[in-house]
Design a protein around this motif. Structure first.
Motif, PDB file in Angstrom:
ATOM      1  N   HIS A 123      -4.621   4.129  -5.728  1.00  0.00           N
ATOM      2  CA  HIS A 123      -5.060   4.696  -4.614  1.00  0.00           C
ATOM      3  C   HIS A 123      -4.102   4.290  -3.250  1.00  0.00           C
ATOM      4  O   HIS A 123      -4.039   5.198  -2.164  1.00  0.00           O
ATOM      5  CB  HIS A 123      -6.446   4.338  -4.191  1.00  0.00           C
ATOM      6  CG  HIS A 123      -6.593   3.013  -4.061  1.00  0.00           C
ATOM      7  ND1 HIS A 123      -6.303   1.636  -4.843  1.00  0.00           N
ATOM      8  CD2 HIS A 123      -7.420   2.080  -2.981  1.00  0.00           C
ATOM      9  CE1 HIS A 123      -6.887   0.670  -4.604  1.00  0.00           C
ATOM     10  NE2 HIS A 123      -7.627   0.901  -3.319  1.00  0.00           N
ATOM     11  N   LEU A 124      -3.302   3.124  -3.365  1.00  0.00           N
ATOM     12  CA  LEU A 124      -2.611   2.721  -2.242  1.00  0.00           C
ATOM     13  C   LEU A 124      -0.998   3.069  -2.799  1.00  0.00           C
ATOM     14  O   LEU A 124      -0.275   2.889  -1.680  1.00  0.00           O
ATOM     15  CB  LEU A 124      -2.965   1.378  -1.976  1.00  0.00           C
ATOM     16  CG  LEU A 124      -4.396   1.016  -1.219  1.00  0.00           C
ATOM     17  CD1 LEU A 124      -4.581  -0.418  -1.048  1.00  0.00           C
ATOM     18  CD2 LEU A 124      -4.396   1.800  -0.114  1.00  0.00           C
ATOM     19  N   ARG A 125      -0.706   3.007  -4.000  1.00  0.00           N
ATOM     20  CA  ARG A 125       0.538   2.841  -4.417  1.00  0.00           C
ATOM     21  C   ARG A 125       1.774   4.034  -3.581  1.00  0.00           C
ATOM     22  O   ARG A 125       2.695   3.724  -3.697  1.00  0.00           O
ATOM     23  CB  ARG A 125       0.771   2.743  -6.001  1.00  0.00           C
ATOM     24  CG  ARG A 125       0.470   3.970  -6.493  1.00  0.00           C
ATOM     25  CD  ARG A 125       0.712   3.690  -8.093  1.00  0.00           C
ATOM     26  NE  ARG A 125       0.514   5.069  -8.911  1.00  0.00           N
ATOM     27  CZ  ARG A 125       0.689   5.162 -10.196  1.00  0.00           C
ATOM     28  NH1 ARG A 125       1.198   4.112 -10.664  1.00  0.00           N
ATOM     29  NH2 ARG A 125       0.351   6.320 -10.795  1.00  0.00           N
ATOM     30  N   PRO A 126       1.150   5.130  -3.403  1.00  0.00           N
ATOM     31  CA  PRO A 126       1.954   6.368  -2.678  1.00  0.00           C
ATOM     32  C   PRO A 126       2.459   5.770  -1.337  1.00  0.00           C
ATOM     33  O   PRO A 126       3.667   6.154  -0.892  1.00  0.00           O
ATOM     34  CB  PRO A 126       0.972   7.424  -2.430  1.00  0.00           C
ATOM     35  CG  PRO A 126      -0.090   7.262  -3.431  1.00  0.00           C
ATOM     36  CD  PRO A 126      -0.207   5.759  -3.521  1.00  0.00           C
ATOM     37  N   ARG A 127       2.151   4.744  -0.696  1.00  0.00           N
ATOM     38  CA  ARG A 127       2.696   4.026   0.496  1.00  0.00           C
ATOM     39  C   ARG A 127       3.852   3.314   0.332  1.00  0.00           C
ATOM     40  O   ARG A 127       4.369   2.841   1.208  1.00  0.00           O
ATOM     41  CB  ARG A 127       1.590   3.403   1.212  1.00  0.00           C
ATOM     42  CG  ARG A 127       0.240   3.959   1.679  1.00  0.00           C
ATOM     43  CD  ARG A 127      -0.731   3.180   2.413  1.00  0.00           C
ATOM     44  NE  ARG A 127      -1.924   3.811   2.719  1.00  0.00           N
ATOM     45  CZ  ARG A 127      -2.704   3.421   3.527  1.00  0.00           C
ATOM     46  NH1 ARG A 127      -2.492   2.289   4.233  1.00  0.00           N
ATOM     47  NH2 ARG A 127      -3.838   4.004   3.635  1.00  0.00           N
ATOM     48  N   THR A 128       4.209   2.977  -0.801  1.00  0.00           N
ATOM     49  CA  THR A 128       5.303   2.169  -1.412  1.00  0.00           C
ATOM     50  C   THR A 128       6.431   2.961  -1.290  1.00  0.00           C
ATOM     51  O   THR A 128       6.304   4.130  -1.595  1.00  0.00           O
ATOM     52  CB  THR A 128       5.187   1.468  -2.598  1.00  0.00           C
ATOM     53  OG1 THR A 128       5.321   2.232  -3.789  1.00  0.00           O
ATOM     54  CG2 THR A 128       3.976   0.548  -2.674  1.00  0.00           C
ATOM     55  N   ASN A 129       7.681   2.545  -1.191  1.00  0.00           N
ATOM     56  CA  ASN A 129       8.828   3.181  -1.078  1.00  0.00           C
ATOM     57  C   ASN A 129       9.230   4.043  -2.636  1.00  0.00           C
ATOM     58  O   ASN A 129       9.522   5.039  -2.508  1.00  0.00           O
ATOM     59  CB  ASN A 129      10.357   2.334  -0.860  1.00  0.00           C
ATOM     60  CG  ASN A 129      10.198   1.924   0.649  1.00  0.00           C
ATOM     61  OD1 ASN A 129       9.667   2.785   1.403  1.00  0.00           O
ATOM     62  ND2 ASN A 129      10.759   0.948   0.865  1.00  0.00           N
ATOM     63  N   THR A 130       8.852   3.153  -3.639  1.00  0.00           N
ATOM     64  CA  THR A 130       9.026   3.761  -4.981  1.00  0.00           C
ATOM     65  C   THR A 130       8.086   4.976  -5.062  1.00  0.00           C
ATOM     66  O   THR A 130       8.808   6.000  -5.599  1.00  0.00           O
ATOM     67  CB  THR A 130       8.623   2.629  -5.953  1.00  0.00           C
ATOM     68  OG1 THR A 130       9.558   1.749  -5.750  1.00  0.00           O
ATOM     69  CG2 THR A 130       8.688   3.179  -7.094  1.00  0.00           C
ATOM     70  N   PHE A 131       6.856   4.670  -4.921  1.00  0.00           N
ATOM     71  CA  PHE A 131       5.913   5.747  -5.206  1.00  0.00           C
ATOM     72  C   PHE A 131       6.070   7.300  -4.118  1.00  0.00           C
ATOM     73  O   PHE A 131       5.842   7.964  -4.442  1.00  0.00           O
ATOM     74  CB  PHE A 131       4.589   5.407  -5.336  1.00  0.00           C
ATOM     75  CG  PHE A 131       4.536   4.741  -6.893  1.00  0.00           C
ATOM     76  CD1 PHE A 131       4.087   5.372  -7.840  1.00  0.00           C
ATOM     77  CD2 PHE A 131       4.497   3.446  -6.811  1.00  0.00           C
ATOM     78  CE1 PHE A 131       3.998   5.004  -9.379  1.00  0.00           C
ATOM     79  CE2 PHE A 131       4.514   2.673  -8.233  1.00  0.00           C
ATOM     80  CZ  PHE A 131       4.483   3.574  -9.192  1.00  0.00           C
ATOM     81  N   GLY A 132       6.387   6.942  -2.963  1.00  0.00           N
ATOM     82  CA  GLY A 132       6.785   7.818  -1.977  1.00  0.00           C
ATOM     83  C   GLY A 132       8.032   8.847  -2.579  1.00  0.00           C
ATOM     84  O   GLY A 132       7.955  10.072  -2.496  1.00  0.00           O
ATOM     85  N   ALA A 133       8.787   8.043  -3.116  1.00  0.00           N
ATOM     86  CA  ALA A 133      10.165   8.668  -3.460  1.00  0.00           C
ATOM     87  C   ALA A 133       9.677   9.478  -4.968  1.00  0.00           C
ATOM     88  O   ALA A 133      10.130  10.825  -4.852  1.00  0.00           O
ATOM     89  CB  ALA A 133      11.204   8.024  -3.910  1.00  0.00           C
ATOM     90  N   ILE A 134       8.944   8.930  -5.726  1.00  0.00           N
ATOM     91  CA  ILE A 134       8.667   9.583  -6.973  1.00  0.00           C
ATOM     92  C   ILE A 134       7.925  10.924  -6.760  1.00  0.00           C
ATOM     93  O   ILE A 134       7.838  12.103  -7.161  1.00  0.00           O
ATOM     94  CB  ILE A 134       7.742   8.577  -8.060  1.00  0.00           C
ATOM     95  CG1 ILE A 134       8.825   7.708  -8.555  1.00  0.00           C
ATOM     96  CG2 ILE A 134       7.232   9.353  -9.153  1.00  0.00           C
ATOM     97  CD1 ILE A 134       8.010   6.442  -9.223  1.00  0.00           C
ATOM     98  N   LEU A 135       6.687  10.669  -5.860  1.00  0.00           N
ATOM     99  CA  LEU A 135       5.818  11.663  -5.528  1.00  0.00           C
ATOM    100  C   LEU A 135       6.786  13.044  -4.785  1.00  0.00           C
ATOM    101  O   LEU A 135       6.441  14.066  -4.933  1.00  0.00           O
ATOM    102  CB  LEU A 135       4.636  11.456  -4.760  1.00  0.00           C
ATOM    103  CG  LEU A 135       3.927  10.408  -5.608  1.00  0.00           C
ATOM    104  CD1 LEU A 135       2.736   9.949  -4.604  1.00  0.00           C
ATOM    105  CD2 LEU A 135       3.320  11.159  -6.961  1.00  0.00           C
ATOM    106  N   ARG A 136       7.763  12.731  -3.718  1.00  0.00           N
ATOM    107  CA  ARG A 136       8.535  13.756  -3.266  1.00  0.00           C
ATOM    108  C   ARG A 136       9.256  14.604  -4.351  1.00  0.00           C
ATOM    109  O   ARG A 136       9.438  15.625  -4.211  1.00  0.00           O
ATOM    110  CB  ARG A 136       9.120  13.117  -2.208  1.00  0.00           C
ATOM    111  CG  ARG A 136       8.536  12.903  -0.844  1.00  0.00           C
ATOM    112  CD  ARG A 136       9.530  12.336   0.342  1.00  0.00           C
ATOM    113  NE  ARG A 136      10.128  11.185   0.120  1.00  0.00           N
ATOM    114  CZ  ARG A 136       9.771  10.120   0.685  1.00  0.00           C
ATOM    115  NH1 ARG A 136       8.264   9.677   1.121  1.00  0.00           N
ATOM    116  NH2 ARG A 136      10.075   8.876   0.253  1.00  0.00           N
ATOM    117  N   VAL A 137       9.776  13.720  -5.138  1.00  0.00           N
ATOM    118  CA  VAL A 137      10.592  14.367  -6.101  1.00  0.00           C
ATOM    119  C   VAL A 137       9.749  15.169  -7.068  1.00  0.00           C
ATOM    120  O   VAL A 137      10.137  16.450  -7.329  1.00  0.00           O
ATOM    121  CB  VAL A 137      11.510  13.278  -7.283  1.00  0.00           C
ATOM    122  CG1 VAL A 137      11.825  14.226  -8.497  1.00  0.00           C
ATOM    123  CG2 VAL A 137      12.355  12.540  -6.396  1.00  0.00           C
TER     124      VAL A 137
END
Length: 463
Positions: A123-137
């Protein structure tokens, strides 16, 4: 003042010297009694924007709520940065704190978190750089899929999520029912009385939209589906999910060669779109997780896919001299290790395997004249193995009907499907691409649980 996204600020040098308003979440804060630096991220880019607080204008009490995870809004002048690591920064004039994050409780403090730990904090991991990048891709690839098929004139068909048919014949389906599980109604034979259920018959969540997609193709010419599918397999592997998304085009008047051509063009289009539109995110993932990622993506883009039959592929594997974990011989279903050997070591190119033994493939695939093989095709990629599976479909009513009976598939579930072969049957083909497999390949991640926001796997349905 209207908010400007950080991605827009970093892309527009003309904003230098102007007042801007930015809003986002604090990544870090550092500094001394003279100046404080805040790294702000708003989700629009993997890059942070530095906010500078001149402590001649601010006091510590005003800034004490600015901790990692807090959400703030800042206005100030955008200036060229004097320090390393960023091209511009905002000299803060006003500050609004929208939400605080207690450092003693907020779990994403500034340190390296393992991907395993972050799965527990989905529920919080989209705030990390890694998961922000993955979800934008992931988002960009989803758009590219629609763009590709729409530009080719395909019709986007919404196939049902609740179905009475098992497309793959594997039986690993999630049952849908409103019957009281503690007191199931029974027939005289002691079996569950599904006539009392919501739909009046056994139903389940779909494993594929293909069969309904074929109905669309035999009326609209060329269609594609893109939606969630479900498999109740007890598979705890880095490549399996219980809920995942599938892209399934079906095309009337396409033979197996047309199908292979489309599949190759399609995956190359998606990969190129991601490289063109998500370069910062892909470079970040390459730097932190997979140094070979960009080379591998370019490798797929710039190579024609090798095409060979299953029989030829098995011969190569048998003569390779390599000891595989799973022995290989004609008639076996190839494992990832076999597929990757062909791609990564033998051909050093993506591979499309065709003409598989009919016993290891689904009932709807067109049978070849040899009576042993079907016009199946699997697209194999480096690092991942099979990424696309498809076939020319059996268009002959008698052959399809005989195969259904041979496999004891209940006719009550198939009559409508057979009607497409009874009334105006045509040669047609299609394939399926597991969306998460594509995202896995493009991001360089190694576990499929890390490329979907909220993974559903055996014993895991959190969030």
């Amino acid at each position: 003042m209207k908010r400007i996204k950080i991605s827009a600020i970093l892309a527009d040098a003309g904003l230098i010297g102007k007042d801007v308003c930015v809003k986002g979440w604090v990544r870090t804060r550092r500094g001394n009694k003279y100046v404080q630096f805040v790294a702000l991220n708003d989700g629009s880019t993997v890059k942070n924007l530095q906010i500078v607080f001149d402590m001649n204008k601010w006091n510590e009490d005003e800034l004490k709520a600015i901790t990692t995870g807090a959400s703030i809004g800042v206005t100030g002048k955008l200036v060229e940065s004097q320090g390393k690591g960023q091209t511009c920064e905002v000299q803060a004039e006003t500050l609004e704190v929208y939400g605080t994050a207690d450092p003693a409780e907020y779990p994403l403090q500034k340190k390296g978190h393992s991907l395993e730990f972050l799965r527990e904090k989905a529920h919080l991991r989209p705030r990390t750089n890694t998961f922000g990048a993955i979800l934008r891709v992931r988002s960009a690839l989803a758009y590219a899929i629609h763009k590709f098929f729409q530009e080719k004139g395909f019709v986007y068909l919404h196939t049902p999520l609740i179905t009475a048919s098992d497309c793959e014949g594997a039986g690993a389906m999630f049952q849908v029912t409103t019957l009281p599980l503690s007191k199931l109604p029974k027939t005289e034979n002691g079996e569950v009385d599904y006539s009392k259920d919501f739909f009046g018959k056994p139903t389940a969540l779909t494993v594929s939209g293909q069969l309904e997609g074929e109905l669309g193709a035999t009326a609209l010419g060329e269609i594609y589906t893109f939606g969630p599918t479900f498999r109740a397999e007890n598979s705890n592997t880095p490549r399996h999910l219980s809920e995942f998304w599938m892209i399934e085009p079906e095309m009337a008047f396409y033979d197996i060669t047309d199908n292979m051509d489309l599949a190759e063009e399609f995956v190359k289009y998606c990969i190129k779109y991601a490289l063109d539109h998500c370069r910062d995110d892909i470079e970040f993932l390459s730097e932190h997780f997979d140094p070979e990622l960009i080379n591998r993506l370019e490798f797929v883009l710039h190579n024609d896919f090798v095409r060979l039959t299953y029989t030829e592929g098995v011969k190569i594997l048998e003569e390779s001299g390599k000891k595989f974990e799973f022995p290989v011989h004609w008639g076996t279903d190839l494992q990832s290790e076999h597929e990757r050997y062909l791609v990564e070591q033998h051909f050093k190119k993506p591979v499309i395997l065709t003409d598989y033994p009919k016993e290891i493939k689904a009932f709807y695939m067109k049978q070849n004249e040899d009576g042993k093989t079907v016009r199946a095709m699997d697209v194999l990629f480096p690092n991942i193995g099979e990424i696309i599976g498809g076939s020319e479909r059996e268009a002959d009513f008698d052959k399809l009907n005989a195969r259904i009976q041979e496999l004891n598939i209940p006719m009550k579930d198939m009559w409508w499907y057979l009607d497409t072969r009874r009334f105006g049957t045509v040669p047609h083909s299609g394939f399926g691409l597991g969306f998460e497999r594509l995202v896995l390949f493009v991001t360089g991640m190694t576990n499929i649980r890390d490329v979907i926001p909220f993974p559903r796997t055996p014993n895991n349905a959190e969030f």
